[in-house]
Write an enzyme that holds these catalytic residues in place. Sequence first.
Site, PDB file in Angstrom:
ATOM      1  N   THR A  44      -1.478   3.622  -2.473  1.00 38.22           N
ATOM      2  CA  THR A  44      -1.076   4.710  -1.569  1.00 38.22           C
ATOM      3  C   THR A  44       0.355   5.165  -1.827  1.00 38.22           C
ATOM      4  O   THR A  44       0.791   6.156  -1.264  1.00 38.22           O
ATOM      5  CB  THR A  44      -1.205   4.256  -0.104  1.00 38.22           C
ATOM      6  OG1 THR A  44      -0.482   3.029   0.075  1.00 38.22           O
ATOM      7  CG2 THR A  44      -2.667   4.016   0.255  1.00 38.22           C
ATOM      8  N   HIS A  49       7.175  -2.444  -3.141  1.00 37.65           N
ATOM      9  CA  HIS A  49       8.405  -3.079  -2.697  1.00 37.65           C
ATOM     10  C   HIS A  49       8.180  -4.594  -2.638  1.00 37.65           C
ATOM     11  O   HIS A  49       7.071  -5.081  -2.853  1.00 37.65           O
ATOM     12  CB  HIS A  49       8.926  -2.498  -1.376  1.00 37.65           C
ATOM     13  CG  HIS A  49       8.025  -2.674  -0.183  1.00 37.65           C
ATOM     14  ND1 HIS A  49       7.601  -3.913   0.273  1.00 37.65           N
ATOM     15  CD2 HIS A  49       7.488  -1.769   0.678  1.00 37.65           C
ATOM     16  CE1 HIS A  49       6.866  -3.776   1.338  1.00 37.65           C
ATOM     17  NE2 HIS A  49       6.756  -2.478   1.610  1.00 37.65           N
ATOM     18  N   HIS A  52       5.184  -6.171  -0.930  1.00 40.84           N
ATOM     19  CA  HIS A  52       3.868  -5.991  -1.536  1.00 40.84           C
ATOM     20  C   HIS A  52       3.548  -7.084  -2.557  1.00 40.84           C
ATOM     21  O   HIS A  52       2.383  -7.311  -2.877  1.00 40.84           O
ATOM     22  CB  HIS A  52       3.807  -4.649  -2.292  1.00 40.84           C
ATOM     23  CG  HIS A  52       3.854  -3.446  -1.421  1.00 40.84           C
ATOM     24  ND1 HIS A  52       4.580  -2.315  -1.749  1.00 40.84           N
ATOM     25  CD2 HIS A  52       3.271  -3.181  -0.228  1.00 40.84           C
ATOM     26  CE1 HIS A  52       4.429  -1.407  -0.799  1.00 40.84           C
ATOM     27  NE2 HIS A  52       3.659  -1.912   0.140  1.00 40.84           N
ATOM     28  N   LYS A  86      -2.783  -0.766  11.713  1.00 42.53           N
ATOM     29  CA  LYS A  86      -2.324   0.611  11.867  1.00 42.53           C
ATOM     30  C   LYS A  86      -2.663   1.166  13.242  1.00 42.53           C
ATOM     31  O   LYS A  86      -3.687   0.834  13.827  1.00 42.53           O
ATOM     32  CB  LYS A  86      -2.947   1.510  10.787  1.00 42.53           C
ATOM     33  CG  LYS A  86      -2.604   1.076   9.363  1.00 42.53           C
ATOM     34  CD  LYS A  86      -1.122   1.118   9.116  1.00 42.53           C
ATOM     35  CE  LYS A  86      -0.763   0.578   7.743  1.00 42.53           C
ATOM     36  NZ  LYS A  86       0.690   0.532   7.528  1.00 42.53           N
ATOM     37  N   ARG A  90      -4.352   6.789   8.302  1.00 39.98           N
ATOM     38  CA  ARG A  90      -3.494   6.941   7.137  1.00 39.98           C
ATOM     39  C   ARG A  90      -3.630   8.346   6.545  1.00 39.98           C
ATOM     40  O   ARG A  90      -4.677   8.969   6.640  1.00 39.98           O
ATOM     41  CB  ARG A  90      -3.874   5.922   6.050  1.00 39.98           C
ATOM     42  CG  ARG A  90      -3.410   4.498   6.329  1.00 39.98           C
ATOM     43  CD  ARG A  90      -3.848   3.595   5.202  1.00 39.98           C
ATOM     44  NE  ARG A  90      -3.499   2.210   5.410  1.00 39.98           N
ATOM     45  CZ  ARG A  90      -2.434   1.612   4.882  1.00 39.98           C
ATOM     46  NH1 ARG A  90      -1.605   2.311   4.150  1.00 39.98           N
ATOM     47  NH2 ARG A  90      -2.202   0.332   5.094  1.00 39.98           N
ATOM     48  N   GLN A 177     -14.635  -2.781   0.862  1.00 41.94           N
ATOM     49  CA  GLN A 177     -13.905  -3.921   0.300  1.00 41.94           C
ATOM     50  C   GLN A 177     -14.833  -5.123   0.120  1.00 41.94           C
ATOM     51  O   GLN A 177     -14.695  -5.868  -0.855  1.00 41.94           O
ATOM     52  CB  GLN A 177     -12.711  -4.297   1.186  1.00 41.94           C
ATOM     53  CG  GLN A 177     -11.877  -5.414   0.562  1.00 41.94           C
ATOM     54  CD  GLN A 177     -10.528  -5.599   1.206  1.00 41.94           C
ATOM     55  OE1 GLN A 177      -9.873  -4.634   1.583  1.00 41.94           O
ATOM     56  NE2 GLN A 177     -10.097  -6.842   1.336  1.00 41.94           N
ATOM     57  N   ASP A 198      -3.130 -10.700   6.561  1.00 46.60           N
ATOM     58  CA  ASP A 198      -3.636  -9.574   7.350  1.00 46.60           C
ATOM     59  C   ASP A 198      -4.956  -9.031   6.802  1.00 46.60           C
ATOM     60  O   ASP A 198      -5.598  -8.195   7.438  1.00 46.60           O
ATOM     61  CB  ASP A 198      -2.601  -8.454   7.407  1.00 46.60           C
ATOM     62  CG  ASP A 198      -2.188  -7.951   6.027  1.00 46.60           C
ATOM     63  OD1 ASP A 198      -2.366  -8.686   5.035  1.00 46.60           O
ATOM     64  OD2 ASP A 198      -1.680  -6.820   5.937  1.00 46.60           O
ATOM     65  N   LYS A 238       6.396  -6.763   8.582  1.00 44.09           N
ATOM     66  CA  LYS A 238       6.327  -7.212   7.199  1.00 44.09           C
ATOM     67  C   LYS A 238       7.663  -6.976   6.505  1.00 44.09           C
ATOM     68  O   LYS A 238       8.286  -5.938   6.663  1.00 44.09           O
ATOM     69  CB  LYS A 238       5.241  -6.449   6.433  1.00 44.09           C
ATOM     70  CG  LYS A 238       3.819  -6.809   6.836  1.00 44.09           C
ATOM     71  CD  LYS A 238       2.850  -6.060   5.940  1.00 44.09           C
ATOM     72  CE  LYS A 238       1.418  -6.280   6.362  1.00 44.09           C
ATOM     73  NZ  LYS A 238       0.471  -5.534   5.505  1.00 44.09           N
ATOM     74  N   LYS A 241      11.377  -4.010   3.564  1.00 44.56           N
ATOM     75  CA  LYS A 241      12.254  -2.885   3.850  1.00 44.56           C
ATOM     76  C   LYS A 241      13.460  -3.367   4.653  1.00 44.56           C
ATOM     77  O   LYS A 241      13.372  -4.333   5.387  1.00 44.56           O
ATOM     78  CB  LYS A 241      11.521  -1.801   4.632  1.00 44.56           C
ATOM     79  CG  LYS A 241      10.354  -1.171   3.872  1.00 44.56           C
ATOM     80  CD  LYS A 241       9.704  -0.078   4.678  1.00 44.56           C
ATOM     81  CE  LYS A 241       8.555   0.561   3.910  1.00 44.56           C
ATOM     82  NZ  LYS A 241       7.913   1.653   4.684  1.00 44.56           N
ATOM     83  N   THR A 242      14.575  -2.658   4.469  1.00 44.95           N
ATOM     84  CA  THR A 242      15.768  -2.905   5.276  1.00 44.95           C
ATOM     85  C   THR A 242      16.104  -1.589   5.965  1.00 44.95           C
ATOM     86  O   THR A 242      15.441  -0.576   5.748  1.00 44.95           O
ATOM     87  CB  THR A 242      16.963  -3.337   4.400  1.00 44.95           C
ATOM     88  OG1 THR A 242      17.379  -2.212   3.600  1.00 44.95           O
ATOM     89  CG2 THR A 242      16.589  -4.486   3.484  1.00 44.95           C
TER      90      THR A 242
END
Length: 411
Positions: A44, A49, A52, A86, A90, A177, A198, A238, A241-242
Amino acid sequence: MVDKNLYKTLKERGLLYQCTNEEKFKAMLESGEPITLYEGTDPTMDSLHIGHCVPYSILRRFQKAGHKVLLLMGGATASVGDPSGKTELRSMLSKEELEENIKKIKDSLSIFLDFEGENPAIIVNNADWFKDLTYTDFMREIGVHFNVNQMLTSEIYANRIKNGGLTFFELGYMLMQAYDFVYLNRKYGCTLQYGGGDQWGNIVAGVNLQRKLNYVNNTDIELIGATNPLLLTPEGKKMGKTEKGAIWINKDKISAYDFYQGVYQTPDACVEMMFALFTDMDMHEVKKLVKEDIVKAKRIMTFEVTKFVRGEQDALKAQAMSENLFSHGGDDAPEFVLETLGDGIGICDLLAVTKLCSSKSDARRMIEGGAISMKGEKVSDISLIVKKSDFEKGSLLLKKGKKNFIKVVLN
């Protein structure tokens, strides 16, 4: 030659969280026979990052131990979007966007896995097998084995149901899936799926689907599902990210310094897991170090993770730059070019536009808390106007706390 100690390694490093049949899983890894496993990613975005990459760090250990690794790129499932965790539907990407994302992500994955040699990792795309399936055929073969009441109890759909927005479109994600696992078993002999905690519901769905197909087809195939713990911040989000943005893997999306600083901001509670994932340091030594000196542990961890992802040269450069900032005031600070200054810019606006603070309100809180410095002096006035006269030789050093710097340069 297969390393029979992989199960022990995974347990010692805390990398096995859940398993559908741990006894069978242990026996598989200690048998000395290679297995085929996979992990799935929906492309996506055009990059990964640090958050992931938790499963890829684990797959790296499987490949080094002699097992066959498949990387599933969800060209088809990404068109639906995983509803896990979510609250909103998405965004839907075009086929062209998905293909471009897959191409770019492949480059990132070479950091973790070997795509050459005697035991290369293989990249597969579920768009290749879903494109030949008609809706009616898929529902007759696969959909008939899923009970909607049971599906709706899954944590995967919890937030979407809570917000009253779960669509039938998303409900089909679990079926797709689950079928991936069955297909990869038929095509490649894949018997293990490894993913983040998750994804437990989706992974179990594939295991259970095969059990039901065993009954229909008179077969005796057992698939195993396993998960790793997630890297979570103290707030339960998760990691990856900062407040300044994502800690990207791709070098063209983030500087070595910003990557290094982003990793250094790892919450204390996650430091041990970062060692477990991205280094081969003995975990007894890691636990001792974390307990005795968390600051030293974070510095070592940050250097090792940067070296693993970006190479030793970048790690040394970022380390030296950070030390220079702490001790000399910022000659090597990352730069932000200010296109226009005019008669001046408010300090809160400047902090927000440089991303040193996430917003103007965040900037006000930081200033009121005494966390912002300009040219080495604390800023106390939230209404301060920064003017051209504040710049020395066309640049101005801003600092937040003890470890975040930015050099603002006039265009």
